[in-house]
Motif scaffolding. Sequence first.
Motif, PDB file in Angstrom:
ATOM      1  N   UNK A   1       1.639 -32.914   7.242  1.00 13.20           N
ATOM      2  CA  UNK A   1       2.483 -34.086   8.161  1.00 13.20           C
ATOM      3  C   UNK A   1       3.672 -33.567   8.964  1.00 13.20           C
ATOM      4  N   UNK A   2       3.693 -34.351  10.176  1.00 12.84           N
ATOM      5  CA  UNK A   2       4.695 -33.971  10.876  1.00 12.84           C
ATOM      6  C   UNK A   2       5.932 -34.873  11.107  1.00 12.84           C
ATOM      7  N   UNK A   3       5.562 -36.073  11.054  1.00 10.14           N
ATOM      8  CA  UNK A   3       6.576 -37.361  11.275  1.00 10.14           C
ATOM      9  C   UNK A   3       5.826 -38.483  10.628  1.00 10.14           C
ATOM     10  N   UNK A   4       7.123 -39.349  10.342  1.00  9.30           N
ATOM     11  CA  UNK A   4       6.681 -40.311   9.372  1.00  9.30           C
ATOM     12  C   UNK A   4       7.301 -41.736  10.215  1.00  9.30           C
ATOM     13  N   UNK A   5       6.682 -42.615  10.415  1.00 12.00           N
ATOM     14  CA  UNK A   5       6.988 -43.702  11.236  1.00 12.00           C
ATOM     15  C   UNK A   5       7.074 -45.190  10.185  1.00 12.00           C
TER      16      UNK A   5
ATOM     17  N   UNK B   1      -1.009 -38.605  11.110  1.00 14.38           N
ATOM     18  CA  UNK B   1      -1.799 -37.971  11.984  1.00 14.38           C
ATOM     19  C   UNK B   1      -1.554 -36.395  12.070  1.00 14.38           C
ATOM     20  N   UNK B   2      -2.749 -35.724  12.536  1.00 17.07           N
ATOM     21  CA  UNK B   2      -2.914 -34.536  12.509  1.00 17.07           C
ATOM     22  C   UNK B   2      -3.668 -34.158  13.743  1.00 17.07           C
ATOM     23  N   UNK B   3      -3.476 -32.829  14.081  1.00 18.33           N
ATOM     24  CA  UNK B   3      -4.166 -32.492  15.558  1.00 18.33           C
ATOM     25  C   UNK B   3      -5.160 -30.982  15.068  1.00 18.33           C
ATOM     26  N   UNK B   4      -5.061 -30.701  13.764  1.00 19.90           N
ATOM     27  CA  UNK B   4      -6.009 -29.624  13.210  1.00 19.90           C
ATOM     28  C   UNK B   4      -7.008 -30.262  12.019  1.00 19.90           C
ATOM     29  N   UNK B   5      -7.683 -29.493  11.495  1.00 20.73           N
ATOM     30  CA  UNK B   5      -8.520 -29.836  10.303  1.00 20.73           C
ATOM     31  C   UNK B   5      -7.667 -30.061   9.145  1.00 20.73           C
ATOM     32  N   UNK B   6      -7.787 -30.883   8.267  1.00 21.18           N
ATOM     33  CA  UNK B   6      -7.316 -30.962   7.067  1.00 21.18           C
ATOM     34  C   UNK B   6      -7.774 -31.734   5.940  1.00 21.18           C
ATOM     35  N   UNK B   7      -7.893 -31.777   4.799  1.00 24.73           N
ATOM     36  CA  UNK B   7      -8.783 -32.565   3.951  1.00 24.73           C
ATOM     37  C   UNK B   7      -8.120 -34.000   4.182  1.00 24.73           C
ATOM     38  N   UNK B   8      -8.887 -34.912   4.784  1.00 21.12           N
ATOM     39  CA  UNK B   8      -8.489 -36.360   4.901  1.00 21.12           C
ATOM     40  C   UNK B   8      -8.163 -36.846   3.680  1.00 21.12           C
ATOM     41  N   UNK B   9      -8.885 -36.693   2.552  1.00 21.93           N
ATOM     42  CA  UNK B   9      -8.593 -37.437   1.418  1.00 21.93           C
ATOM     43  C   UNK B   9      -6.941 -36.826   0.888  1.00 21.93           C
ATOM     44  N   UNK B  10      -6.549 -35.710   1.276  1.00 22.24           N
ATOM     45  CA  UNK B  10      -5.340 -35.276   0.862  1.00 22.24           C
ATOM     46  C   UNK B  10      -4.305 -36.272   1.565  1.00 22.24           C
ATOM     47  N   UNK B  11      -4.515 -36.460   2.892  1.00 19.47           N
ATOM     48  CA  UNK B  11      -3.492 -37.380   3.557  1.00 19.47           C
ATOM     49  C   UNK B  11      -3.668 -38.615   3.072  1.00 19.47           C
TER      50      UNK B  11
ATOM     51  N   UNK C   1       0.258 -25.614 -11.430  1.00 20.86           N
ATOM     52  CA  UNK C   1       0.251 -26.195 -10.205  1.00 20.86           C
ATOM     53  C   UNK C   1       0.685 -27.603  -9.896  1.00 20.86           C
ATOM     54  N   UNK C   2       1.409 -28.109  -9.203  1.00 24.65           N
ATOM     55  CA  UNK C   2       1.177 -29.606  -8.781  1.00 24.65           C
ATOM     56  C   UNK C   2      -0.122 -29.881  -8.278  1.00 24.65           C
ATOM     57  N   UNK C   3      -0.556 -31.103  -8.181  1.00 30.35           N
ATOM     58  CA  UNK C   3      -1.776 -31.569  -7.854  1.00 30.35           C
ATOM     59  C   UNK C   3      -2.040 -31.069  -6.209  1.00 30.35           C
ATOM     60  N   UNK C   4      -0.943 -31.300  -5.611  1.00 34.50           N
ATOM     61  CA  UNK C   4      -1.072 -30.848  -4.146  1.00 34.50           C
ATOM     62  C   UNK C   4      -1.331 -29.557  -3.784  1.00 34.50           C
ATOM     63  N   UNK C   5      -0.464 -28.684  -4.919  1.00 41.33           N
ATOM     64  CA  UNK C   5      -0.692 -27.119  -4.821  1.00 41.33           C
ATOM     65  C   UNK C   5      -2.159 -26.905  -5.255  1.00 41.33           C
ATOM     66  N   UNK C   6      -2.524 -27.309  -6.106  1.00 40.37           N
ATOM     67  CA  UNK C   6      -3.957 -27.469  -6.588  1.00 40.37           C
ATOM     68  C   UNK C   6      -4.851 -27.283  -5.318  1.00 40.37           C
ATOM     69  N   UNK C   7      -4.804 -28.290  -4.657  1.00 34.16           N
ATOM     70  CA  UNK C   7      -5.623 -28.279  -3.476  1.00 34.16           C
ATOM     71  C   UNK C   7      -5.583 -27.090  -2.531  1.00 34.16           C
TER      72      UNK C   7
ATOM     73  N   UNK D   1     -11.855 -33.142   8.277  1.00 30.34           N
ATOM     74  CA  UNK D   1     -12.078 -34.335   8.980  1.00 30.34           C
ATOM     75  C   UNK D   1     -13.387 -34.152   9.583  1.00 30.34           C
ATOM     76  N   UNK D   2     -13.999 -33.122   9.696  1.00 32.30           N
ATOM     77  CA  UNK D   2     -15.392 -32.919  10.398  1.00 32.30           C
ATOM     78  C   UNK D   2     -16.408 -34.127   9.620  1.00 32.30           C
ATOM     79  N   UNK D   3     -16.024 -34.250   8.190  1.00 29.44           N
ATOM     80  CA  UNK D   3     -16.993 -35.267   7.701  1.00 29.44           C
ATOM     81  C   UNK D   3     -16.578 -36.415   7.866  1.00 29.44           C
ATOM     82  N   UNK D   4     -15.309 -36.859   8.244  1.00 32.99           N
ATOM     83  CA  UNK D   4     -15.308 -38.353   8.358  1.00 32.99           C
ATOM     84  C   UNK D   4     -15.852 -38.571   9.765  1.00 32.99           C
TER      85      UNK D   4
END
Lengths: 441, 844
Positions: free
Chosen positions: A2-6, A96-106, B237-243, B591-594
């Motif tokens: 994450x980069x910024x929170x509004x 918001x993001x500009x690279x791949x990341x697990x969407x569910x994590x966000x 590990x915390x859950x985020x670190x586990x990811x 994100x590719x999947x979404x």
Amino acid sequence: MLQCIFLLSDSGEVILEKQLTGHRVDRSICNWFWDHTNSQPNSYKVVIIIIIITFSLSSIIIFDFSVLCLQQQPVIASPTHYLFQVCREGITFLACTQVEMPPLMAIEFLCRVADVINGYLGGLNEDSIKDNFVIVYELLDEMIDNGFPLTTEPNILQEMIAPPNIVSKVLSVVTGNSSNVSDTLPGSTASCVPWRTADPKYANNEVYVDLVEQMDATINRDGVLVKCEINGEVQVNSHITGLPDLTLSFANPSILDDVRFHPCVRFRPWESNQILSFVPPDGQFKLMNYRVRKLKSTPIYVKPQLTSDGGICRLNVMVGMRNDPGKTVDSVNVQFQLPPCILSADLTSTHGTVNILSNKTCTWSIGRIPKDKAPSMSGTLVLETGLERLHVFPTFQVDFRIMGVALSGLQIDKLDLKTVPYRFYKGFRALTRAGEFEVRS
Amino acid sequence: MAPPPPQSNRSPSPSQPSGKSEVSDLKLQLRQLAGSRAPGTDDSKRDLFKKVISNMTIGIDVSSLFGEMVMCSATSDIVLKKMCYLYVGNYAKVNPDLALLTINFLQRDCKDQDPMIRGLALRSLCSLRVANLVEYLVGPLGSGLKDNNSYVRTVAVIGVLKLYHISATTCIDADFPETLKHLMLNDQDTQVVANCLSALQEIWTLESTTSEEAARERENLHSKPYVYYFLNRIKEFSEWAQCLVMELVAKYIPSDNSEIFDIMNLLEDRLQHANGAVVLATTKVFLHLTLSMADVHQQVYERIKAPLLTQVSSGSPEQSYAILSHLHLLVMRAPYIFSSDYKHFYCQYNEPSYVKKLKLEMLTAVANESNTYEIVTELCEYAANVDIPIARESIRAVGKIALQQYDVNAIVDRLLQFLEMEKDYVTSEALVLVKDLLRKYPQWSQDCIAVVGNISSNNVQEPKAKAALIWMLGEYSQDMHDAPYVLESLVENWDEEHSAEVRLHLLTAVMKCFFKRPPETQKALGAALAAGLADFHQDVHDRALFYYRLLQYNVSVAESVVNPPKQAVSVFADTQSSEVKDRIFDEFNSLSVVYQKPSYMFTDKEHRGTLEFSDELGNLSINAETGDSVVPAQRVEENDKDLLLSTTEKDDVRDPGSNGSAYNAPSYNGSVPSATSQPLADLAFSSTGATGQAPAPGLAIDDLLGLDFSVGTATTPSPPPLTLNPKAVLDPGTFQQKWRQLPISLSEEYSLSPLGIASLVTPNALLRHMQSHSIQCIASGGQSPNFKFFFFAQKAEEASIYLVECIINTSSAKSQIKIKADDQSSSQAFSTLFQSALSKFGLP
């Protein structure tokens, strides 16, 4: 990352902004998001918290999402960033993001942020956030650093940053010390049980276990039960001195189709004997979720009938108990959307009240179902001129609540406390609510 | 008690500042408080700070207060400190000179007794992000990393990463990465370890472009000792670190099956975790580990099914959407596994339509003999839905199920019922479907035509539906009694028909009808051709002209062109090629999947980080899709010009995909010139070298294949005689895995002969050519001027495999080649071989 929170208000105004990394996100993203949200059909205006995540790049990527964005999706693409949003009690959290990341994590993280802020402020609304924005900043500071989530356990956060409750306000007036930050770091950040406050002390030791179930059911046009499923939660409220080790067992664990646990639950005892063994966090938490499939019947029935002829549609809805669950069914409510082709409606009920709102939502509040007679609602709907018969049929959404029963049949067998030699009070409760309970006509 | 600050009377809520004039007000008040040591100063300060920050939040520029804020920062109150840090962090970048003022107090706080203050100060210090202040960072960071409190260490680790982004050289010179590595492997606190991991991953990834060592270190992270170290501590590990750890494990390639099972056993309980992100990350690990073991892979699907379905039904709408997107991908890959769970994909009334859309697609995919009836019944209920787009989608879904099932009796009845529902959008969708159905199952024509014949063309407005109706009128004019007259009336209203697609179909239909029932249609045909010739739309005009001349030339030839006997379509071209789906699967939990497209389609090239390979293959498949993937059966129809119907339709369905490729094209073009920076002299040398060295083995292969290639007569034998196995076999999965594992052993650029360029019209031409040189193609694609290929070859009598990525730009006559090889030493020899094969392309 994450980069910024509004935080945005319901008019699109920024309530709060928190930059997390060196790559500064411009505020204009909020305007883009706001315009985008408003340009979508069916979008709802809400207080919005946007969390922007961006990455060390500034290229412009353009998409055509006209097909996908029928309504506002949790993950959308702006010209410069990808935005994740989560909506809670009229507040939307957005990232918001500009690279791949697990969407569910966000998304999961945003949900946690929402939960934590909600817990701290006792409800999410624009005013409480504005009045306590320093706390929100402090929380975000501890929850995420350089875009990577750190601590999201409410227990731990509360030790680092005291919630702005009345007690602490009174205390600050009395003692003259108005800092809401504890002087010491929580001991458990270093302990082996990271979700538990280090060493709480209580005069009365007590544990309450609640089974809260939601019944999702779909009944189709022919009155057939197409789908019926229960999603349940075991909620625990624990106030025990020291470091207790609890075991909870069910009388009939075999009925559970799938389960998921709070991190505190040990997996092996469950796998071998279906026993929940855990060191609980302090206070209220969700111990486990479960799912029970393939239920055969629903506690109440709803039978809608629509017959249309010559521009008039006759509507009749009957509601009644099916298999008496032994407890009273209350808060019964039937809601449906009148099709757009209906000009006017005249509906009356034998029990409860019928309300038709200007957006053609019709609500029939029944309350408790009387024992002697099944309530019914009937009346006529006038169709648009030129339309002989109704082609679009409403779906009835039903709400009910049954106290004291877990409809899945799940029963708690016993709750034991190991390692701590106290006597303690145990309390069990159960509750079933309607989830997505819908009846098609 | 503190005296209330006077200004609080004016504005009741400190968070609601009245305007910009307040900034100068605040400045004055801050200045007054700066030197004050009176009791209660902290409270007044706190109110003031709160106002400043709320101003900042609303977007008013309060950077002019910087000096005053710093002066007021001497305090022991931690809330004041936090607010001050926040302010300083926000404005230091725009006020680098003033930021120097804050260094002093921050450095002092870094040595505070309270670890909380040490941590906060360190975090703020690193968040200043002013390049000329980095020298002040190194000291506090160094001691922060050695701090005995874990909170300070976690902050310091991230601080190192922040420092790296401000000044990479300072960070490397201070040897911080090495310290982090040590911490990562030895620290007690798992949060510190996790932060080290994420920081090091980022630093080494960025460094790896310039430093060999960093690249090696990064690779090492995926090696056994590291992965096992993290796995052994996973529960701490915390859950985020586990990811984060799971991401790492997903990239690890275990040496044997027992290792795979060990890892899966260890991680199995993670599937029961309350955090959906952990569940999904675990799912990814499981799926990727078992890719090579088909039966276990299958079991993994069974195992992850329940947790994912639970997540969908118990999470918030946003969470269920993210999970559903992933489930969608899995369902598309293995529909049969989910076929008994079809009820989970039933739509709920108040779900948003993007969720419903996903669910409809899944319902379509899981339909099989046993559940079709229930699914189609359910879908038919949605057709009466208030939500019109979903009603349309569900009718389309019924049609798709009909097209993929062999037993279509019941479904055809349902579709025909739709036609009788008298709702215009239902009728439109159903017409399009009946048309497709007839193309696949001509045996149903009697039943369908009877119903379709009752539909008045005046009631059908949508171009696609109208086109479908007209196609049926033309195709089955012998069975539809009044077809010529309906067509005639349509021709009469030619000018009112706005859609060119409909007019094109009308022309063709009238032609077909003419061949079947000439006397009745002659008049309509004349009128249609006349109208067509006068049409302003180029395609319509051209087609009318073409038909006109064809008829003039020879009527029977015209008939064989326009109305030949047709074969039923067996398979409709898939909307998304399987390669793209595989690519998305490789990027599971991203994100590719979404977005339902591989990352290369929406992230730009330079920031793709570690996924270098993943972008390549998909690129091709999309292009290939537009190129040559039309099924032979459809070719028959091409003659009939009815392909127009199918292609336009394909475009529509494929909307997201085609957008992606449209976007992708420019970026791809852009990347080619940038990569041609190799010195030209080098090029010239290598191309001459190619003709000089390689022909000998090349010829040998030609003989081997019994192909008569009268090519180059050079005689110098190449030093290591390399022969290739002409029947090399490699499946795409292994290819991908190898491509990912192996380093690039050679990267070169060749010029192509003009003859070669001229013959490279479609990728297929080169494929056949290379095949004759024992170099097999695994994926190809592209359109002039850019083509891209992935080749592989195998050494004769040896298992050693060569992998090649070849990009050809026909306009510049250059090809870029990347070779990866099992046996690095022979890659040069292979390169010359490859080059010679390529240089012979297009020669007679």
